[in-house]
Design an enzyme around this catalytic site. Sequence first.
Site, PDB file in Angstrom:
ATOM      1  CB  SER A  26       4.307 -12.366   2.182  1.00 32.52           C
ATOM      2  OG  SER A  26       5.558 -11.057   2.512  1.00 32.52           O
ATOM      3  CE1 TYR A  63       5.997  -2.616  12.687  1.00 35.41           C
ATOM      4  CE2 TYR A  63       4.052  -1.239  14.070  1.00 35.41           C
ATOM      5  CZ  TYR A  63       4.669  -1.198  13.254  1.00 35.41           C
ATOM      6  OH  TYR A  63       5.358  -0.063  11.961  1.00 35.41           O
ATOM      7  CB  THR A  66       5.685   2.565  13.876  1.00 36.78           C
ATOM      8  OG1 THR A  66       4.994   2.424  14.303  1.00 36.78           O
ATOM      9  CG2 THR A  66       7.139   1.924  14.647  1.00 36.78           C
ATOM     10  CE1 TYR A  81      -3.169   3.280   0.505  1.00 38.95           C
ATOM     11  CE2 TYR A  81      -2.597   2.625   3.382  1.00 38.95           C
ATOM     12  CZ  TYR A  81      -2.863   3.349   2.409  1.00 38.95           C
ATOM     13  OH  TYR A  81      -3.464   4.386   2.360  1.00 38.95           O
ATOM     14  NE  ARG A 130      -6.239  -4.012  17.897  1.00 37.81           N
ATOM     15  CZ  ARG A 130      -6.410  -3.461  16.561  1.00 37.81           C
ATOM     16  NH1 ARG A 130      -6.392  -4.071  15.340  1.00 37.81           N
ATOM     17  NH2 ARG A 130      -5.725  -2.156  16.797  1.00 37.81           N
TER      18      ARG A 130
END
Length: 312
Positions: free
Chosen positions: A34, A137, A113, A11, A275
């Site tokens: 992937s 992450y 990030t 994306y 989450r």
Amino acid sequence: MKVLVTGGAGYIGSVVAQQLLRADHEVIVLDDLSKGHADAVLPGATWHQGGLAEAAEVLDPSVDAVIHLAAKSLVGESVEHPERYWHGNIVASLGLLDAMRDAGVQRMVFSSTAAVYGNPITETIVEDHPAAPINPYGASKLAIDHMLTAEAKAHGLAAVSLRYFNVGGASDGLGERHDPETHLIPNLLKAAAGRGGTAKLFGTDYPTPDGTAVRDYIHILDLAAAHLQAMEWVRPGTHEIFNLGTGVGSSVRQVIDAVERVTGRTVPVEEHPRRAGDPATLVASGQKARDVLGWAPQHTLEDIIRDAWAHL
């Protein structure tokens, strides 16, 4: 410039490659599909299907820069399977740096990030905010940032890390189509269109005004522009970090309201517990990128939703 875009069939990577081509750069895409899509590699780009382990096969002294976007990026998966992030992000990126060094390529823009900051201790995050990731992450991305700092000092790499927040929107046929789709806006739009069942709202008891998580949303075109500006700006022997954000946070409920305004449809939503690994609030100042790179976001949350809705 001749630019290698890792993850260039995904994306963000496809839109970055699109904007590079429009700026008359020569583009090489390295993507193992992937998560990416072959039809997202645009005419004019040279495509090599493969992972970061194959970077040495496409890097040579004629390459001027690498924009490194290939990564594993699901917070929940990183909590359940951290080893995938140690291998897929840290080890693979080290291999990319080795290949760049061997080929004499000394310019990199890295997709980092906001997850490196963990739970923020200030209302708006600036670059010197303590880095304390709360999921693997974010930890994997922070480890790569440390690699770049050391690589710049030891070997003269010119590097920039762009730490950004929630990306959305679309650009001329290129938009989100992750499988599974985990991002909020496309899932809300699918639910509004009657194509995705009920949208899931994770967490209603955060310490925020309406109890839902607050994020800083940035349009994919603004994000791509920052990558190109950073690529032009980088300085040999330095590693600089820039946060990319609007400085304005929107809660999940506010995003739902905006989706309903833009689409004119009701979004069916079901509530779920938080989450694991999700901070309550992530909002960036973006001031350093404005001051140093001359970058500033041009699109609103409504623009993001409108473009994503047109792409759906």
